[in-house]
Scaffold this motif. Structure first.
Motif, PDB file in Angstrom:
ATOM      1  N   MET A   1       0.842  -1.185   0.000  1.00 33.20           N
ATOM      2  CA  MET A   1       0.000   0.000   0.000  1.00 33.20           C
ATOM      3  C   MET A   1       0.883   1.243   0.000  1.00 33.20           C
ATOM      4  N   LEU A   2       0.485   2.213  -0.815  1.00 39.30           N
ATOM      5  CA  LEU A   2       1.176   3.488  -0.853  1.00 39.30           C
ATOM      6  C   LEU A   2       0.545   4.415   0.187  1.00 39.30           C
ATOM      7  N   THR A   3       1.351   4.936   1.091  1.00 38.61           N
ATOM      8  CA  THR A   3       0.915   5.965   2.028  1.00 38.61           C
ATOM      9  C   THR A   3       1.561   7.261   1.582  1.00 38.61           C
ATOM     10  N   VAL A   4       0.721   8.289   1.353  1.00 36.04           N
ATOM     11  CA  VAL A   4       1.216   9.537   0.799  1.00 36.04           C
ATOM     12  C   VAL A   4       0.473  10.709   1.434  1.00 36.04           C
ATOM     13  N   GLU A   5       1.200  11.788   1.665  1.00 36.05           N
ATOM     14  CA  GLU A   5       0.577  13.024   2.137  1.00 36.05           C
ATOM     15  C   GLU A   5      -0.209  13.665   0.996  1.00 36.05           C
ATOM     16  N   LEU A   6      -1.344  14.241   1.309  1.00 38.41           N
ATOM     17  CA  LEU A   6      -2.186  14.878   0.304  1.00 38.41           C
ATOM     18  C   LEU A   6      -1.405  15.901  -0.521  1.00 38.41           C
ATOM     19  N   ASP A   7      -0.563  16.697   0.141  1.00 33.70           N
ATOM     20  CA  ASP A   7       0.213  17.722  -0.560  1.00 33.70           C
ATOM     21  C   ASP A   7       1.254  17.128  -1.520  1.00 33.70           C
ATOM     22  N   GLU A   8       1.566  15.853  -1.373  1.00 37.05           N
ATOM     23  CA  GLU A   8       2.557  15.202  -2.228  1.00 37.05           C
ATOM     24  C   GLU A   8       1.934  14.222  -3.220  1.00 37.05           C
ATOM     25  N   LEU A   9       0.607  14.143  -3.230  1.00 44.26           N
ATOM     26  CA  LEU A   9      -0.076  13.198  -4.108  1.00 44.26           C
ATOM     27  C   LEU A   9       0.272  13.436  -5.573  1.00 44.26           C
ATOM     28  N   ASP A  10       0.394  14.693  -5.966  1.00 45.64           N
ATOM     29  CA  ASP A  10       0.678  14.998  -7.373  1.00 45.64           C
ATOM     30  C   ASP A  10       2.023  14.455  -7.847  1.00 45.64           C
ATOM     31  N   HIS A  11       2.934  14.098  -6.929  1.00 48.47           N
ATOM     32  CA  HIS A  11       4.208  13.490  -7.327  1.00 48.47           C
ATOM     33  C   HIS A  11       4.002  12.110  -7.953  1.00 48.47           C
ATOM     34  N   HIS A  12       2.817  11.534  -7.764  1.00 46.24           N
ATOM     35  CA  HIS A  12       2.527  10.193  -8.277  1.00 46.24           C
ATOM     36  C   HIS A  12       1.653  10.227  -9.527  1.00 46.24           C
ATOM     37  N   LYS A  13       1.455  11.441 -10.056  1.00 45.13           N
ATOM     38  CA  LYS A  13       0.646  11.606 -11.265  1.00 45.13           C
ATOM     39  C   LYS A  13       1.279  10.845 -12.433  1.00 45.13           C
ATOM     40  N   ASP A  14       0.419  10.275 -13.276  1.00 44.51           N
ATOM     41  CA  ASP A  14       0.841   9.524 -14.459  1.00 44.51           C
ATOM     42  C   ASP A  14       1.638   8.271 -14.106  1.00 44.51           C
ATOM     43  N   SER A  15       1.300   7.661 -12.974  1.00 44.40           N
ATOM     44  CA  SER A  15       1.974   6.418 -12.607  1.00 44.40           C
ATOM     45  C   SER A  15       0.981   5.429 -12.005  1.00 44.40           C
ATOM     46  N   VAL A  16       1.380   4.166 -12.037  1.00 41.78           N
ATOM     47  CA  VAL A  16       0.591   3.125 -11.381  1.00 41.78           C
ATOM     48  C   VAL A  16       0.840   3.239  -9.882  1.00 41.78           C
ATOM     49  N   ILE A  17      -0.251   3.404  -9.130  1.00 40.19           N
ATOM     50  CA  ILE A  17      -0.156   3.496  -7.670  1.00 40.19           C
ATOM     51  C   ILE A  17       0.077   2.116  -7.075  1.00 40.19           C
ATOM     52  N   GLY A  18      -0.635   1.122  -7.596  1.00 38.48           N
ATOM     53  CA  GLY A  18      -0.474  -0.238  -7.093  1.00 38.48           C
ATOM     54  C   GLY A  18      -1.698  -1.088  -7.367  1.00 38.48           C
ATOM     55  N   TYR A  19      -1.715  -2.264  -6.728  1.00 39.49           N
ATOM     56  CA  TYR A  19      -2.747  -3.267  -6.926  1.00 39.49           C
ATOM     57  C   TYR A  19      -3.336  -3.659  -5.573  1.00 39.49           C
ATOM     58  N   SER A  20      -4.631  -3.904  -5.556  1.00 37.02           N
ATOM     59  CA  SER A  20      -5.274  -4.394  -4.342  1.00 37.02           C
ATOM     60  C   SER A  20      -5.033  -5.900  -4.222  1.00 37.02           C
ATOM     61  N   PRO A  21      -5.298  -6.461  -3.048  1.00 37.23           N
ATOM     62  CA  PRO A  21      -5.325  -7.928  -2.946  1.00 37.23           C
ATOM     63  C   PRO A  21      -6.497  -8.483  -3.768  1.00 37.23           C
ATOM     64  N   TRP A  22      -6.435  -9.755  -4.090  1.00 40.35           N
ATOM     65  CA  TRP A  22      -7.515 -10.413  -4.809  1.00 40.35           C
ATOM     66  C   TRP A  22      -8.725 -10.578  -3.890  1.00 40.35           C
ATOM     67  N   LYS A  23      -9.925 -10.416  -4.457  1.00 35.98           N
ATOM     68  CA  LYS A  23     -11.175 -10.609  -3.723  1.00 35.98           C
ATOM     69  C   LYS A  23     -12.050 -11.575  -4.510  1.00 35.98           C
ATOM     70  N   THR A  24     -12.574 -12.587  -3.824  1.00 32.40           N
ATOM     71  CA  THR A  24     -13.450 -13.567  -4.450  1.00 32.40           C
ATOM     72  C   THR A  24     -14.882 -13.043  -4.487  1.00 32.40           C
ATOM     73  N   ILE A  25     -15.517 -13.187  -5.634  1.00 30.88           N
ATOM     74  CA  ILE A  25     -16.920 -12.804  -5.814  1.00 30.88           C
ATOM     75  C   ILE A  25     -17.762 -14.065  -5.640  1.00 30.88           C
ATOM     76  N   THR A  26     -18.502 -14.126  -4.560  1.00 34.37           N
ATOM     77  CA  THR A  26     -19.292 -15.315  -4.250  1.00 34.37           C
ATOM     78  C   THR A  26     -20.712 -15.195  -4.789  1.00 34.37           C
ATOM     79  N   GLN A  27     -21.373 -16.329  -4.917  1.00 33.94           N
ATOM     80  CA  GLN A  27     -22.774 -16.324  -5.329  1.00 33.94           C
ATOM     81  C   GLN A  27     -23.630 -15.605  -4.288  1.00 33.94           C
ATOM     82  N   GLU A  28     -23.246 -15.690  -3.029  1.00 30.72           N
ATOM     83  CA  GLU A  28     -23.976 -14.984  -1.968  1.00 30.72           C
ATOM     84  C   GLU A  28     -23.888 -13.465  -2.144  1.00 30.72           C
ATOM     85  N   MET A  29     -22.730 -12.972  -2.559  1.00 32.60           N
ATOM     86  CA  MET A  29     -22.588 -11.535  -2.840  1.00 32.60           C
ATOM     87  C   MET A  29     -23.469 -11.134  -4.012  1.00 32.60           C
TER      88      MET A  29
END
Length: 151
Positions: A1-29
């Motif tokens: 996970m990327l932790t970033v200060e709001l004032d420095e968020l623009d330093h990450h413009k035009d880049s991949v921030i990252g990926y979430s963990p995988w989540k299973t989609i169940t029939q119950e959902m």
């Protein structure tokens, strides 16, 4: 996970921030989403018929179920510090290129496209979120999602 200060968020413009963990989609959902929205189409709920007649040979998640999980997925990718609140401000260019089968796994890929200071209290971030399906070439969802950060 990327932790970033709001004032420095623009330093990450035009880049991949990252990926979430995988989540299973169940029939119950899928069933719960159908009940909440009133969308009880058989391709989502009738397992036996879907296995026989649907092009996916399985029930599939509603596209909007997939889109509704974006905040959950994305909060596992980035933690913006220096704000008092985050508001889902809207979506641009929402597309559903592929269906998510019941039991399938999804994750989000976040890219920061733009950051704009609205005023002293508000900053608008535009992300491209691609919801990937494990083992599939096409994504389930591609969207520009807008987050308004309040100081």
């Amino acid at each position: 996970m990327l932790t970033v200060e709001l004032d420095e968020l623009d330093h990450h413009k035009d880049s991949v921030i990252g990926y979430s963990p995988w989540k299973t989609i169940t029939q119950e959902m899928i069933q719960a989403f159908a009940d909440a929205t009133g969308d009880h189409q058989w391709i989502h709920l009738d397992v036996e018929r879907a296995e026989r007649e649907s092009p996916w040979k399985s029930t599939v998640a509603h596209g909007y179920l997939t889109a509704s999980l974006i905040p959950l997925l994305n909060q596992q990718v980035i933690d913006v510090q220096g704000k008092s609140a985050s508001i889902n401000y809207g979506l641009n260019k929402l597309r559903f290129p592929a269906a998510v089968k019941s039991g399938g796994q999804i994750r989000s890929k976040m890219e920061l496209l733009d950051v704009s200071r609205i005023d002293d209290q508000r900053t608008l971030a535009t992300y491209r979120t691609t919801v990937e399906i494990r083992g599939e070439d096409k994504p389930a969802c591609v969207v520009e999602n807008l987050a308004m950060y309040i100081r």
